[in-house]
Design a protein around this motif. Structure first.
Motif, PDB file in Angstrom:
ATOM      1  N   UNK A 110     -20.634 -75.985  -9.171  1.00 26.35           N
ATOM      2  CA  UNK A 110     -21.744 -75.469 -10.107  1.00 26.35           C
ATOM      3  C   UNK A 110     -21.629 -76.801 -11.255  1.00 26.35           C
ATOM      4  N   UNK A 111     -20.252 -77.444 -11.482  1.00 28.48           N
ATOM      5  CA  UNK A 111     -20.420 -78.273 -12.689  1.00 28.48           C
ATOM      6  C   UNK A 111     -20.945 -79.555 -12.210  1.00 28.48           C
ATOM      7  N   UNK A 112     -20.714 -80.005 -11.023  1.00 30.80           N
ATOM      8  CA  UNK A 112     -21.167 -81.505 -10.453  1.00 30.80           C
ATOM      9  C   UNK A 112     -23.021 -81.231 -10.496  1.00 30.80           C
ATOM     10  N   UNK A 113     -23.649 -80.182 -10.405  1.00 28.06           N
ATOM     11  CA  UNK A 113     -25.069 -80.029 -10.409  1.00 28.06           C
ATOM     12  C   UNK A 113     -25.497 -80.333 -11.683  1.00 28.06           C
ATOM     13  N   UNK A 114     -24.876 -80.052 -12.807  1.00 25.17           N
ATOM     14  CA  UNK A 114     -25.194 -80.567 -14.017  1.00 25.17           C
ATOM     15  C   UNK A 114     -25.287 -81.756 -14.573  1.00 25.17           C
ATOM     16  N   UNK A 115     -24.497 -82.711 -13.839  1.00 22.40           N
ATOM     17  CA  UNK A 115     -24.293 -84.201 -14.111  1.00 22.40           C
ATOM     18  C   UNK A 115     -25.756 -84.788 -14.162  1.00 22.40           C
ATOM     19  N   UNK A 116     -25.796 -85.576 -15.296  1.00 21.95           N
ATOM     20  CA  UNK A 116     -27.078 -86.407 -15.374  1.00 21.95           C
ATOM     21  C   UNK A 116     -27.076 -87.620 -14.512  1.00 21.95           C
ATOM     22  N   UNK A 117     -26.935 -87.620 -13.538  1.00 23.43           N
ATOM     23  CA  UNK A 117     -26.743 -88.768 -12.645  1.00 23.43           C
ATOM     24  C   UNK A 117     -26.886 -88.202 -11.071  1.00 23.43           C
ATOM     25  N   UNK A 118     -26.982 -89.365 -10.234  1.00 24.70           N
ATOM     26  CA  UNK A 118     -26.891 -88.800  -8.730  1.00 24.70           C
ATOM     27  C   UNK A 118     -25.439 -88.469  -8.109  1.00 24.70           C
ATOM     28  N   UNK A 119     -25.648 -87.377  -7.776  1.00 30.48           N
ATOM     29  CA  UNK A 119     -24.031 -86.920  -7.482  1.00 30.48           C
ATOM     30  C   UNK A 119     -24.102 -86.837  -5.809  1.00 30.48           C
ATOM     31  N   UNK A 120     -24.836 -87.427  -5.080  1.00 35.25           N
ATOM     32  CA  UNK A 120     -24.450 -87.382  -3.534  1.00 35.25           C
ATOM     33  C   UNK A 120     -23.303 -87.775  -3.111  1.00 35.25           C
ATOM     34  N   UNK A 126     -12.970 -86.187  -9.761  1.00 38.92           N
ATOM     35  CA  UNK A 126     -14.480 -86.103  -9.395  1.00 38.92           C
ATOM     36  C   UNK A 126     -15.191 -85.825 -10.511  1.00 38.92           C
ATOM     37  N   UNK A 127     -14.806 -84.648 -11.381  1.00 39.25           N
ATOM     38  CA  UNK A 127     -15.693 -84.058 -12.332  1.00 39.25           C
ATOM     39  C   UNK A 127     -15.553 -85.118 -13.779  1.00 39.25           C
ATOM     40  N   UNK A 128     -14.286 -85.429 -13.864  1.00 37.02           N
ATOM     41  CA  UNK A 128     -14.179 -86.115 -15.418  1.00 37.02           C
ATOM     42  C   UNK A 128     -14.898 -87.393 -15.410  1.00 37.02           C
ATOM     43  N   UNK A 129     -15.292 -88.190 -14.416  1.00 38.45           N
ATOM     44  CA  UNK A 129     -16.130 -89.413 -14.472  1.00 38.45           C
ATOM     45  C   UNK A 129     -17.545 -89.264 -14.410  1.00 38.45           C
ATOM     46  N   UNK A 130     -18.175 -88.073 -14.312  1.00 34.99           N
ATOM     47  CA  UNK A 130     -19.389 -87.660 -14.248  1.00 34.99           C
ATOM     48  C   UNK A 130     -19.839 -87.697 -15.965  1.00 34.99           C
ATOM     49  N   UNK A 131     -21.272 -88.191 -16.154  1.00 41.17           N
ATOM     50  CA  UNK A 131     -21.853 -88.230 -17.552  1.00 41.17           C
ATOM     51  C   UNK A 131     -22.506 -86.823 -17.599  1.00 41.17           C
ATOM     52  N   UNK A 132     -22.359 -85.944 -18.581  1.00 40.26           N
ATOM     53  CA  UNK A 132     -23.040 -84.664 -18.745  1.00 40.26           C
ATOM     54  C   UNK A 132     -23.975 -84.903 -20.151  1.00 40.26           C
ATOM     55  N   UNK A 133     -25.102 -84.705 -20.053  1.00 46.97           N
ATOM     56  CA  UNK A 133     -26.013 -84.693 -21.176  1.00 46.97           C
ATOM     57  C   UNK A 133     -26.910 -83.519 -21.215  1.00 46.97           C
ATOM     58  N   UNK A 134     -26.647 -82.546 -20.649  1.00 49.67           N
ATOM     59  CA  UNK A 134     -27.627 -81.511 -20.475  1.00 49.67           C
ATOM     60  C   UNK A 134     -28.529 -81.283 -19.389  1.00 49.67           C
ATOM     61  N   UNK A 135     -28.647 -79.992 -18.814  1.00 48.59           N
ATOM     62  CA  UNK A 135     -28.437 -78.784 -19.266  1.00 48.59           C
ATOM     63  C   UNK A 135     -26.735 -78.600 -19.228  1.00 48.59           C
ATOM     64  N   UNK A 136     -26.421 -77.515 -19.838  1.00 51.73           N
ATOM     65  CA  UNK A 136     -25.033 -77.078 -19.700  1.00 51.73           C
ATOM     66  C   UNK A 136     -24.719 -75.650 -19.434  1.00 51.73           C
ATOM     67  N   UNK A 137     -25.743 -75.124 -18.673  1.00 49.86           N
ATOM     68  CA  UNK A 137     -25.610 -73.608 -18.288  1.00 49.86           C
ATOM     69  C   UNK A 137     -25.180 -73.289 -16.725  1.00 49.86           C
ATOM     70  N   UNK A 138     -24.206 -72.909 -16.598  1.00 53.46           N
ATOM     71  CA  UNK A 138     -23.259 -72.455 -15.325  1.00 53.46           C
ATOM     72  C   UNK A 138     -23.729 -71.183 -14.838  1.00 53.46           C
ATOM     73  N   UNK A 139     -24.142 -71.135 -13.777  1.00 54.67           N
ATOM     74  CA  UNK A 139     -24.673 -69.613 -13.212  1.00 54.67           C
ATOM     75  C   UNK A 139     -23.280 -69.204 -12.370  1.00 54.67           C
TER      76      UNK A 139
END
Length: 322
Positions: free
Chosen positions: A191-201, A170-183
Protein backbone atom coordinates in the motif's frame (compact mmCIF):
# COMPACT_ATOMS: atom_id res chain seq x y z
CA UNK A 1 18.56 32.70 -5.03
CA UNK A 2 15.14 33.63 -3.65
CA UNK A 3 13.53 31.44 -6.34
CA UNK A 4 15.65 28.48 -5.28
CA UNK A 5 14.75 29.04 -1.60
CA UNK A 6 11.05 29.21 -2.47
CA UNK A 7 11.35 25.99 -4.47
CA UNK A 8 13.10 24.24 -1.56
CA UNK A 9 10.38 25.41 0.84
CA UNK A 10 7.68 24.08 -1.48
CA UNK A 11 9.51 20.72 -1.72
CA UNK A 12 9.75 20.54 2.07
CA UNK A 13 6.04 21.37 2.38
CA UNK A 14 5.14 18.67 -0.10
CA UNK A 15 6.96 15.89 1.78
CA UNK A 16 4.61 13.45 3.51
CA UNK A 17 5.27 13.32 7.27
CA UNK A 18 2.24 11.19 8.19
CA UNK A 19 -0.25 8.79 6.64
CA UNK A 20 -4.03 8.60 7.05
CA UNK A 21 -5.29 5.06 7.61
CA UNK A 22 -8.75 4.46 6.16
CA UNK A 23 -9.23 1.46 8.47
CA UNK A 24 -11.83 -1.26 8.16
CA UNK A 25 -14.89 1.00 8.22
CA UNK A 26 -15.95 4.66 8.21
CA UNK A 27 -19.20 4.00 10.15
CA UNK A 28 -18.94 5.04 13.82
CA UNK A 29 -21.46 2.41 14.97
CA UNK A 30 -19.69 -0.36 13.08
CA UNK A 31 -16.31 0.80 14.42
CA UNK A 32 -17.57 0.48 18.02
CA UNK A 33 -18.82 -3.03 17.26
CA UNK A 34 -15.49 -3.95 15.61
CA UNK A 35 -13.63 -2.51 18.61
CA UNK A 36 -15.40 -4.94 20.96
CA UNK A 37 -14.88 -7.90 18.60
CA UNK A 38 -11.18 -7.23 18.02
CA UNK A 39 -10.61 -6.47 21.71
CA UNK A 40 -11.85 -9.99 22.49
CA UNK A 41 -9.65 -11.37 19.70
CA UNK A 42 -6.63 -9.51 21.08
CA UNK A 43 -7.24 -10.77 24.62
CA UNK A 44 -7.48 -14.32 23.24
CA UNK A 45 -4.21 -13.85 21.32
CA UNK A 46 -2.31 -12.54 24.34
CA UNK A 47 -3.69 -15.05 26.86
CA UNK A 48 -3.48 -18.06 24.53
CA UNK A 49 0.04 -17.49 23.26
CA UNK A 50 1.32 -16.38 26.66
CA UNK A 51 -0.09 -19.58 28.18
CA UNK A 52 1.79 -21.71 25.63
CA UNK A 53 5.08 -19.82 26.19
CA UNK A 54 4.79 -20.16 29.99
CA UNK A 55 3.75 -23.85 29.77
CA UNK A 56 6.67 -24.79 27.49
CA UNK A 57 9.13 -22.87 29.68
CA UNK A 58 7.77 -24.40 32.90
CA UNK A 59 7.73 -28.02 31.70
CA UNK A 60 11.20 -29.57 31.37
CA UNK A 61 9.94 -32.42 29.16
CA UNK A 62 8.37 -30.01 26.65
CA UNK A 63 11.34 -27.65 26.68
CA UNK A 64 13.72 -30.50 25.81
CA UNK A 65 11.51 -31.60 22.90
CA UNK A 66 12.49 -29.86 19.63
CA UNK A 67 8.86 -29.60 18.47
CA UNK A 68 7.72 -27.78 21.61
CA UNK A 69 10.90 -25.72 21.68
CA UNK A 70 9.91 -24.42 18.23
CA UNK A 71 6.27 -24.10 19.31
CA UNK A 72 7.26 -21.87 22.25
CA UNK A 73 9.11 -19.53 19.88
CA UNK A 74 6.17 -19.59 17.42
CA UNK A 75 3.74 -18.50 20.15
CA UNK A 76 6.15 -15.75 21.23
CA UNK A 77 6.29 -14.47 17.64
CA UNK A 78 2.48 -14.56 17.33
CA UNK A 79 2.22 -12.62 20.59
CA UNK A 80 4.63 -9.94 19.35
CA UNK A 81 3.14 -9.88 15.83
CA UNK A 82 -0.32 -9.05 17.14
CA UNK A 83 1.14 -6.15 19.17
CA UNK A 84 2.48 -4.52 15.98
CA UNK A 85 -0.94 -3.80 14.45
CA UNK A 86 -3.85 -4.63 16.79
CA UNK A 87 -3.35 -2.03 19.60
CA UNK A 88 -3.10 0.77 17.02
CA UNK A 89 -6.19 -0.55 15.24
CA UNK A 90 -8.16 -0.70 18.52
CA UNK A 91 -7.21 2.89 19.31
CA UNK A 92 -8.21 4.03 15.81
CA UNK A 93 -11.68 2.49 16.22
CA UNK A 94 -12.32 5.03 19.01
CA UNK A 95 -11.07 8.12 17.21
CA UNK A 96 -12.16 9.91 14.06
CA UNK A 97 -8.75 10.69 12.58
CA UNK A 98 -6.61 7.59 12.02
CA UNK A 99 -3.13 9.06 11.68
CA UNK A 100 0.27 7.37 11.75
CA UNK A 101 3.59 9.19 11.42
CA UNK A 102 6.04 8.34 8.66
CA UNK A 103 8.52 6.93 11.19
CA UNK A 104 5.70 4.99 12.89
CA UNK A 105 4.72 3.58 9.51
CA UNK A 106 8.29 2.42 8.84
CA UNK A 107 8.42 0.86 12.32
CA UNK A 108 5.24 -1.11 11.59
CA UNK A 109 6.68 -2.34 8.28
CA UNK A 110 9.95 -3.33 9.95
CA UNK A 111 8.46 -5.31 12.84
CA UNK A 112 5.68 -6.82 10.71
CA UNK A 113 8.18 -8.27 8.23
CA UNK A 114 10.77 -9.12 10.88
CA UNK A 115 8.30 -11.21 12.87
CA UNK A 116 6.40 -12.50 9.83
CA UNK A 117 9.51 -13.77 8.03
CA UNK A 118 10.90 -15.25 11.26
CA UNK A 119 7.62 -17.13 11.70
CA UNK A 120 7.78 -18.50 8.15
CA UNK A 121 11.34 -19.73 8.65
CA UNK A 122 10.37 -21.19 12.03
CA UNK A 123 7.43 -23.09 10.52
CA UNK A 124 9.81 -24.50 7.90
CA UNK A 125 12.17 -25.59 10.70
CA UNK A 126 9.23 -27.21 12.52
CA UNK A 127 8.28 -29.10 9.34
CA UNK A 128 11.88 -30.35 9.02
CA UNK A 129 11.75 -31.49 12.66
CA UNK A 130 8.54 -33.47 12.05
CA UNK A 131 9.99 -34.92 8.84
CA UNK A 132 13.06 -36.23 10.67
CA UNK A 133 10.95 -37.51 13.60
CA UNK A 134 8.61 -39.54 11.38
CA UNK A 135 10.82 -40.50 8.41
CA UNK A 136 13.99 -41.25 10.41
CA UNK A 137 12.90 -41.90 14.03
CA UNK A 138 15.96 -43.97 15.04
CA UNK A 139 18.32 -41.05 14.41
CA UNK A 140 15.91 -38.31 15.50
CA UNK A 141 17.58 -37.44 18.83
CA UNK A 142 21.02 -37.50 17.19
CA UNK A 143 20.01 -35.27 14.26
CA UNK A 144 17.76 -32.82 16.15
CA UNK A 145 20.22 -32.04 18.93
CA UNK A 146 19.71 -29.15 21.32
CA UNK A 147 22.54 -27.26 19.65
CA UNK A 148 21.01 -27.68 16.17
CA UNK A 149 17.60 -26.48 17.41
CA UNK A 150 19.19 -23.37 18.90
CA UNK A 151 21.07 -22.67 15.67
CA UNK A 152 17.93 -23.13 13.58
CA UNK A 153 15.94 -20.72 15.74
CA UNK A 154 18.80 -18.20 15.68
CA UNK A 155 18.95 -18.52 11.88
CA UNK A 156 15.17 -17.91 11.70
CA UNK A 157 15.49 -14.65 13.65
CA UNK A 158 18.50 -13.56 11.55
CA UNK A 159 16.62 -14.35 8.32
CA UNK A 160 13.66 -12.28 9.53
CA UNK A 161 15.98 -9.37 10.37
CA UNK A 162 17.63 -9.37 6.93
CA UNK A 163 14.24 -9.59 5.20
CA UNK A 164 12.72 -6.72 7.21
CA UNK A 165 15.73 -4.45 6.66
CA UNK A 166 15.39 -5.10 2.92
CA UNK A 167 11.70 -4.15 2.99
CA UNK A 168 12.29 -0.92 4.91
CA UNK A 169 15.16 -0.02 2.55
CA UNK A 170 12.81 -0.38 -0.43
CA UNK A 171 10.33 2.09 1.13
CA UNK A 172 12.62 4.64 2.79
CA UNK A 173 14.35 5.62 -0.47
CA UNK A 174 11.04 6.52 -2.19
CA UNK A 175 9.80 10.13 -2.37
CA UNK A 176 6.32 10.79 -0.93
CA UNK A 177 4.66 14.07 -1.82
CA UNK A 178 0.96 13.14 -1.55
CA UNK A 179 -1.62 11.67 -1.46
CA UNK A 180 -1.11 10.08 1.95
CA UNK A 181 -4.23 7.92 2.43
CA UNK A 182 -3.59 4.22 3.04
CA UNK A 183 -6.52 1.90 2.35
CA UNK A 184 -5.80 -0.40 5.27
CA UNK A 185 -5.65 -0.44 9.10
CA UNK A 186 -1.84 -0.65 9.25
CA UNK A 187 1.20 0.20 7.13
CA UNK A 188 2.57 -2.39 4.75
CA UNK A 189 4.86 -2.23 1.74
CA UNK A 190 2.28 -2.88 -1.07
CA UNK A 191 0.00 0.00 0.00
CA UNK A 192 2.77 2.46 0.92
CA UNK A 193 4.73 1.91 -2.32
CA UNK A 194 1.65 2.86 -4.38
CA UNK A 195 1.64 6.33 -2.74
CA UNK A 196 5.17 7.19 -3.87
CA UNK A 197 5.35 10.04 -6.39
CA UNK A 198 7.71 8.21 -8.74
CA UNK A 199 7.74 5.15 -10.95
CA UNK A 200 7.65 2.13 -8.61
CA UNK A 201 7.94 -0.67 -11.19
CA UNK A 202 11.42 -1.78 -10.04
CA UNK A 203 10.48 -1.50 -6.34
CA UNK A 204 7.35 -3.61 -6.81
CA UNK A 205 9.31 -6.27 -8.71
CA UNK A 206 11.88 -6.32 -5.88
CA UNK A 207 9.03 -6.55 -3.34
CA UNK A 208 7.60 -9.59 -5.13
CA UNK A 209 11.02 -11.23 -5.50
CA UNK A 210 11.63 -10.66 -1.77
CA UNK A 211 8.36 -11.11 0.12
CA UNK A 212 6.38 -13.01 -2.51
CA UNK A 213 9.03 -15.55 -3.43
CA UNK A 214 10.05 -15.95 0.22
CA UNK A 215 6.46 -16.91 1.11
CA UNK A 216 6.14 -19.21 -1.91
CA UNK A 217 9.50 -20.99 -1.44
CA UNK A 218 8.88 -21.60 2.28
CA UNK A 219 5.35 -22.81 1.50
CA UNK A 220 6.60 -25.25 -1.16
CA UNK A 221 9.34 -26.50 1.19
CA UNK A 222 6.68 -27.12 3.83
CA UNK A 223 4.43 -28.97 1.39
CA UNK A 224 7.37 -31.11 0.28
CA UNK A 225 8.20 -31.98 3.91
CA UNK A 226 4.63 -32.96 4.76
CA UNK A 227 4.29 -34.89 1.50
CA UNK A 228 7.35 -36.95 2.54
CA UNK A 229 5.75 -37.49 5.96
CA UNK A 230 2.45 -38.66 4.46
CA UNK A 231 4.24 -41.07 2.10
CA UNK A 232 6.20 -42.48 5.05
CA UNK A 233 3.05 -42.90 7.16
CA UNK A 234 1.33 -44.63 4.29
CA UNK A 235 4.09 -47.21 3.79
CA UNK A 236 4.83 -47.83 7.46
CA UNK A 237 2.03 -49.14 9.66
CA UNK A 238 3.05 -48.70 13.24
CA UNK A 239 1.70 -47.58 16.59
CA UNK A 240 1.32 -43.84 16.91
CA UNK A 241 0.47 -43.31 13.25
CA UNK A 242 -2.81 -41.54 14.04
CA UNK A 243 -1.04 -39.25 16.50
CA UNK A 244 1.56 -38.30 13.89
CA UNK A 245 -1.19 -37.62 11.37
CA UNK A 246 -3.01 -35.44 13.92
CA UNK A 247 0.15 -33.42 14.57
CA UNK A 248 0.79 -32.97 10.85
CA UNK A 249 -2.85 -31.95 10.28
CA UNK A 250 -2.59 -29.20 12.93
CA UNK A 251 0.68 -27.97 11.44
CA UNK A 252 -0.76 -27.92 7.91
CA UNK A 253 -3.75 -25.94 9.17
CA UNK A 254 -1.45 -23.29 10.64
CA UNK A 255 0.69 -23.26 7.49
CA UNK A 256 -2.37 -22.71 5.27
CA UNK A 257 -3.67 -19.88 7.45
CA UNK A 258 -0.33 -18.07 7.44
CA UNK A 259 1.03 -18.68 3.95
CA UNK A 260 -2.26 -18.38 2.04
CA UNK A 261 -2.77 -14.65 2.79
CA UNK A 262 0.95 -13.88 2.41
CA UNK A 263 1.24 -15.48 -1.02
CA UNK A 264 -1.97 -13.71 -2.11
CA UNK A 265 -0.83 -10.26 -0.91
CA UNK A 266 2.86 -10.26 -1.81
CA UNK A 267 3.06 -12.36 -4.98
CA UNK A 268 1.09 -9.98 -7.19
CA UNK A 269 2.46 -6.45 -7.80
CA UNK A 270 0.81 -3.48 -9.52
CA UNK A 271 -2.74 -4.27 -8.40
CA UNK A 272 -4.94 -4.36 -5.32
CA UNK A 273 -8.26 -6.03 -4.52
CA UNK A 274 -11.08 -5.22 -2.12
CA UNK A 275 -10.46 -8.48 -0.25
CA UNK A 276 -6.90 -7.44 0.67
CA UNK A 277 -8.14 -6.13 4.03
CA UNK A 278 -9.78 -9.47 4.79
CA UNK A 279 -6.51 -11.29 4.13
CA UNK A 280 -4.66 -8.69 6.23
CA UNK A 281 -7.03 -9.32 9.16
CA UNK A 282 -6.49 -13.06 8.77
CA UNK A 283 -2.71 -12.72 8.78
CA UNK A 284 -2.36 -10.25 11.66
CA UNK A 285 -5.31 -11.16 13.93
CA UNK A 286 -7.10 -14.43 13.16
CA UNK A 287 -4.04 -16.67 12.67
CA UNK A 288 -2.23 -15.60 15.91
CA UNK A 289 -5.52 -16.24 17.75
CA UNK A 290 -6.16 -19.67 16.20
CA UNK A 291 -2.61 -21.02 16.58
CA UNK A 292 -2.90 -21.69 20.35
CA UNK A 293 -6.32 -23.31 19.86
CA UNK A 294 -5.06 -25.56 17.05
CA UNK A 295 -1.99 -26.68 18.98
CA UNK A 296 -3.49 -27.06 22.47
CA UNK A 297 -6.88 -28.60 21.65
CA UNK A 298 -5.31 -31.23 19.38
CA UNK A 299 -2.28 -31.96 21.54
CA UNK A 300 -2.33 -34.31 24.55
CA UNK A 301 1.15 -33.34 25.80
CA UNK A 302 0.30 -29.63 25.92
CA UNK A 303 -2.98 -30.26 27.75
CA UNK A 304 -1.24 -32.53 30.28
CA UNK A 305 1.50 -29.94 30.87
CA UNK A 306 -1.12 -27.21 31.38
CA UNK A 307 -2.97 -29.34 33.95
CA UNK A 308 0.30 -29.93 35.81
CA UNK A 309 1.06 -26.19 35.72
CA UNK A 310 -2.43 -25.38 37.07
CA UNK A 311 -2.12 -27.95 39.88
CA UNK A 312 1.31 -26.59 40.78
CA UNK A 313 -0.07 -23.04 40.86
CA UNK A 314 -3.08 -24.05 42.99
CA UNK A 315 -0.84 -25.96 45.42
CA UNK A 316 1.54 -23.01 45.80
CA UNK A 317 -1.41 -20.65 46.42
CA UNK A 318 -2.76 -22.98 49.12
CA UNK A 319 0.66 -23.05 50.85
CA UNK A 320 0.84 -19.25 50.80
CA UNK A 321 -2.62 -18.98 52.42
CA UNK A 322 -1.63 -21.43 55.16
Amino acid sequence: SLGILDLMEKENDSKVTEFVLLGLSSSLELQLFLFLIFLLFYMAIVLGNLLIVVTVRADTHLLQSPMYYFLGHLSFIDLCLSCVTVPKMLGDFLREGKIISFSGCLAQIYFLHFLGASEMFLLTATAYDRCVAICNPLHYLTVMSRQLCFRMVFACWCGGFVHSVTQVTLVIQLPFCGPNRLDNFYCDVPQVVKLACTDTYVVEVLMVSNSGLLSLVCFLALLFSYAAILVTLRTRFRQGQSRALSTCASHLTVVSLIFGPCVFIYLRPFCSFSVDKVFSVFYTVITPMLNPLIYTLRNTDMKTAMKKLRKKHVTSCCHVKE
